[in-house]
Motif scaffolding. Structure first.
Motif, PDB file in Angstrom:
ATOM      1  N   GLN A  99      -2.355  -1.733   0.131  1.00 47.55           N
ATOM      2  CA  GLN A  99      -3.432  -2.713   0.254  1.00 47.55           C
ATOM      3  C   GLN A  99      -4.429  -2.565  -0.884  1.00 47.55           C
ATOM      4  O   GLN A  99      -4.897  -3.526  -1.454  1.00 47.55           O
TER       5      GLN A  99
ATOM      6  N   GLN B 128      -6.552   6.061   0.977  1.00 44.44           N
ATOM      7  CA  GLN B 128      -5.232   6.210   1.564  1.00 44.44           C
ATOM      8  C   GLN B 128      -5.205   7.027   2.845  1.00 44.44           C
ATOM      9  O   GLN B 128      -4.849   6.538   3.898  1.00 44.44           O
TER      10      GLN B 128
ATOM     11  N   GLU C 106       1.697   4.446   7.813  1.00 45.72           N
ATOM     12  CA  GLU C 106       0.388   3.798   7.908  1.00 45.72           C
ATOM     13  C   GLU C 106      -0.435   4.043   6.638  1.00 45.72           C
ATOM     14  O   GLU C 106      -1.059   3.138   6.100  1.00 45.72           O
ATOM     15  N   GLN C 107      -0.391   5.285   6.180  1.00 41.82           N
ATOM     16  CA  GLN C 107      -1.174   5.629   4.987  1.00 41.82           C
ATOM     17  C   GLN C 107      -0.651   4.901   3.748  1.00 41.82           C
ATOM     18  O   GLN C 107      -1.426   4.439   2.920  1.00 41.82           O
TER      19      GLN C 107
ATOM     20  N   GLN D 110      -8.748   7.631   6.103  1.00 38.74           N
ATOM     21  CA  GLN D 110      -8.925   6.752   7.252  1.00 38.74           C
ATOM     22  C   GLN D 110      -8.084   7.172   8.462  1.00 38.74           C
ATOM     23  O   GLN D 110      -8.449   6.894   9.594  1.00 38.74           O
TER      24      GLN D 110
ATOM     25  N   THR E 118      -1.858   1.337   3.835  1.00 36.19           N
ATOM     26  CA  THR E 118      -3.264   1.244   3.438  1.00 36.19           C
ATOM     27  C   THR E 118      -3.378   1.376   1.931  1.00 36.19           C
ATOM     28  O   THR E 118      -4.144   0.666   1.284  1.00 36.19           O
TER      29      THR E 118
END
Ligand SMILES: Cc1cc2nc3c(=O)[nH]c(=O)nc-3n(C[C@H](O)[C@H](O)[C@H](O)COP(=O)(O)OP(=O)(O)OC[C@H]3O[C@@H](n4cnc5c(N)ncnc54)[C@H](O)[C@@H]3O)c2cc1C
Lengths: 405, 368
Positions: free
Chosen positions: A230, A79, A223-224, A82, A227
């Motif tokens: 996903q 999470q 954004e986190q 990145q 991710t």
């Protein structure tokens, strides 16, 4: 198009297997040194691995009985970590990534607050700049594994004079910093605690540990969360991990319960949905490697996967009747590969209500799919454009706190 | 491992899309009493034959294009998206039966004409109750066979030059070719709810049938997997288009001062359909790939695709009408054409629950 996964004789697989045979109980640091704990990250942290290598590594670690690093240290590896690659400074990467990749420092996510998890932008915790530090005051809640984490990724308000989503910033917080108090909360499964509340009193965090600039906070956490979603699209019953429909069918067939006409068709439906989820996940991996823009699978995938997992564990329960109501005494077999909690249908089932709450509730996820993918109008937020310190509305205490009083 | 469509496949799909968007006009069907014939059922076919689509799946040795099931899914998907009324389904079905059960000579003779656009086919399969090969009986007559009985729900029967008929011969299921114009062959159109297709009965009274000499126990399952793919490809593409139409409408139509699509009761339904549309498409691609590769998983993949895409299409067309409100319930809108196609696709080869039963049986056999 080629739906075959890399075979048993793939030279890359053979190399991984040979190493794991020569090093039967490796430390995560050893795995990290080989780039195997975050293979899809670029060098020097990972291998810029394509989908085939990622899949093979997953399978070979599982085969060797090693718990996946991305399960063990999910917040860091799936999470938040990145975002240090894009938003972080070199100094932050050098300080925080090696121990995270080696699973020596576990991370937690300090986002939600009593003021609301869905409306995260409404958060109240503040950070005030004092010299080279910021001083944080406030409270976080529902933070998974905060009690065993060394590092917290925290979003706080650094500017109250701008609208709510604009004044937010993200920090990387050492959980041992004075003023941080973690209190476990027992969840409804009654098992080893999943989440905690975290109190922050005059907590000093170096300005050098701010991720991005002041005010970048909202973009970074969105954004986190994408991710993270996903990562939750695999067809396991609990946020992508845990037992799968394949395993359910296998258990139902082996015990003869599949013959029960009251569960047979539902079992087939779940099997099919599970297979299709798997395809969506692999297709997403496949898109990535081909340099095509990431598909819509992340948001869509979790929207399908969470209720899929709930129905899956529900059917596992239904197939057992009253016998399945005794704690941890499932009569439906499950292969021993889920490392602890999710090794039985019982925990998967009692945990499953959380699947459509955490990491964006099902309702928020559907909003995201409708708005971002289908382009439908956004929900109204009458407070979105007003400076945060002028939003004056009565505080609604969460039911739990109200009950305590 | 590569789960994405190649550029060649995308090009083929785009070409089919451009052609069909230009040639298919459903407006004549939006008048009560209209039938497929009013919407170019015959004229569209001539143009399609010129493009060579009838020969898509005919092997090159017989003069066809010998393209893959993935290619086919691209074209069929576009036909499903546009509801293109034309005798394509029947010709595909007949072609597969001949391909699987015909001798070398029969394949060359019969499929050569299909590839050349000179012959259209149909596949007559079921009894009124949907049982395969139960309602037509075959008897030997010297070196020939005579067929008697009625086959129901035969897609494109009236347009076909030859009809492949499933019949019982000495208790076994065999496939025969009948000339549509021959003595003892009577074709009647059914008042089929999906007016973008033409569906009828084929009644045979001692009609002359040419036995496809390679007919065996595996003929029907083999053909069925391919028909599943065909219907599923139509259904997945149809799911997508009715979702898109509903989304477009929900952005334009206003209520309570906001577009319909601003209300969660509407947008959440559409989000769910988006998920189903993605899964249906993935199922179709997987089945098309498995059939192309002659992979052992093909029967499972085909049954999964047909059951999932049928349900998704049915749900999507239902929601589509609901989002449009009363106007969506009128004959003059095309929503009902999709609604009916969805429903009929889900019944034509047996309901989704039947395909799920096939899935379970395959898994049980695998586990044994
Ligand atoms: C097991 C578990 C682990 C978690 N781990 C973490 C963690 O590690 N870190 C962390 O920060 N948080 C964590 N969370 C918190 C999680 O992110 C929040 O629970 C979630 O965002 C919802 O917030 P809430 O609980 O305050 O519910 P609320 O936001 O109060 O929502 C209550 C209900 O209202 C619905 N709702 C809210 N807004 C809307 C809207 N606009 N439209 C329609 N419906 C709406 C919601 O869908 C929900 O059903 C975890 C939660 C769970 C269950």
């Amino acid at each position: 198009m080629d739906f075959n996964l890399p075979g048993e004789d793939d030279p890359r697989r053979r190399e991984i297997r040979a190493w794991l045979e020569a090093n039967p109980s490796p430390t995560y640091r050893q795995l990290a040194e080989r780039g195997w704990t975050a293979p899809n990250w670029p060098a020097p942290w990972g291998l810029s691995a394509g989908p085939e290598l990622v899949v093979m590594l997953d399978e070979e670690l599982e085969r060797a009985g090693i718990r996946h690093p991305h399960q063990l240290n999910a917040i860091a590896l799936n999470q938040c970590g990145q975002s240090l690659l894009t938003w972080g400074t070199e100094e932050q990467r050098q300080r925080f990534l090696p121990p995270a990749l080696a699973c020596e420092e576990r991370w937690c996510m300090l986002f939600s607050e009593p003021s609301g998890g869905s409306d995260l932008g409404n958060l109240r915790t503040t950070a005030r700049r004092v010299g080279d530090d910021y001083v944080i005051n406030g409270q976080k809640i529902w933070n998974s594994h905060a009690d065993i984490s060394q590092i917290g990724v925290i979003i706080v308000r650094t500017d109250s004079a701008v609208p709510k989503h604009k004044g937010l910033s993200v920090f990387i917080l050492d959980m041992k910093t004075p003023g941080v108090t973690v209190r476990p909360i027992v969840d409804m499964s009654g098992e080893v605690n999943e989440y905690n509340e975290v109190f922050l009193e005059d907590v000093r965090v170096p300005a050098a540990h701010r991720l991005g600039q002041e005010g970048d906070g909202w973009r970074i956490v969105v954004e986190q969360l994408q991710t993270e979603r996903q990562g939750m699209t695999m067809p396991g019953a609990v946020w992508g991990s845990g037992p799968t429909a394949r395993e359910l069918l296998d258990g139902l067939i082996r015990t003869g319960r599949i013959k029960n006409p009251l569960i047979r068709d539902d079992a087939a439906k779940l099997f099919i949905e599970g297979e299709l989820l798997r395809l969506l996940t692999y297709r997403h991996l496949s898109n990535k490697i081909n340099g095509k823009p990431a598909g819509v699978e992340g948001n869509l995938g979790k929207m399908i996967a969470s209720p899929h997992g709930q129905r899956l564990s529900d059917l596992a329960k239904r197939s057992q009747g009253a016998a399945g109501m005794v704690k941890n005494r499932d009569v439906l077999p499950l292969p021993d590969k889920h490392y602890g909690l999710f090794d039985n249908w019982d925990y998967a089932y009692w945990f499953s209500p959380a699947a459509t709450l955490g990491v964006g509730t099902q309702e928020i996820l559907k909003n995201t799919v409708a708005e971002r993918i289908l382009g439908l109008p956004r929900d109204l937020d009458p407070t979105a454009a007003t400076p945060f310190n002028q939003i004056n509305r009565p505080q609604v205490a969460p039911a739990r706190l109200a009950a305590e009083r | 491992m590569n789960f994405t469509l190649s550029d060649d496949h995308l090009e083929l799909r785009d070409a089919a899309q451009t052609f069909l968007d230009k040639e298919v006009d459903l407006r004549p069907l939006l008048v009560p009493g209209a039938t497929a014939t009013d919407a170019g059922y015959d004229t569209l076919w001539r143009k399609i034959a010129e493009l060579g689509w009838p020969s898509l799946i005919v092997p090159e040795t017989y003069g066809g294009l010998g393209m893959s099931y993935i290619d086919l899914a691209m074209v069929v998907g576009e036909m499903g998206r546009t509801l293109a009324p034309c005798p394509f389904f029947g010709t595909l079905a007949g072609t597969w039966a001949i391909l699987r059960a015909g001798s070398e000579d029969q394949r060359a003779r019969l499929l050569g004409r299909v590839a050349g656009g000179e012959a259209k086919l149909a596949l007559a399969l079921t009894s009124m109750d949907g049982a395969i090969g139960e309602s037509v009986a075959a008897t030997a007559d010297g070196s020939n066979h005579r067929l008697t009985g009625t086959a129901w729900y035969v897609v494109d029967a009236a347009a076909a030059d030859q009809i492949v008929v499933a019949a019982r011969l000495d208790g076994r299921l065999k496939f025969f070719v009948v000339e549509a114009k021959a003595a003892g062959v009577a074709i009647a159109l059914l008042d089929w709810r999906d007016i973008t297709r033409q569906v009828g009965t084929v009644t045979l009274t001692g009609a002359l049938g040419e036995l496809l000499t390679g007919s065996d126990d595996q003929t029907w399952p083999w053909v069925r997997d391919r028909l599943y793919l065909t219907l599923a490809a139509e259904s997945a593409a149809g799911t997508r288009v009715v979702l898109d139409d509903a989304v477009t409408y929900a952005k334009e139509r206003m209520a309570f001062g906001r577009p319909l699509g601003a209300f969660q009761a509407i947008k959440h339904q559409l989000a769910e359909l988006a998920g189903q549309a993605e899964c249906a498409t993935a199922a179709v691609h997987y089945a098309a790939w498995a059939l192309t590769e002659d992979d052992a998983r093909a029967p499972l993949a085909a049954a999964m695709a047909q059951s999932y895409a049928s349900d998704a299409y049915r749900d999507a067309t239902y929601r589509n009408v609901q989002v449009f409100g009363a106007i969506g319930f009128t004959w003059e809108m095309k929503n009902h054409l999709y609604y009916k196609r969805a429903r009929c696709n889900a019944e034509l080869l047996g309901p989704p629950a039947q395909q799920r039963e096939e899935v379970i049986q395959l898994l049980e056999r695998q586990a044994a």
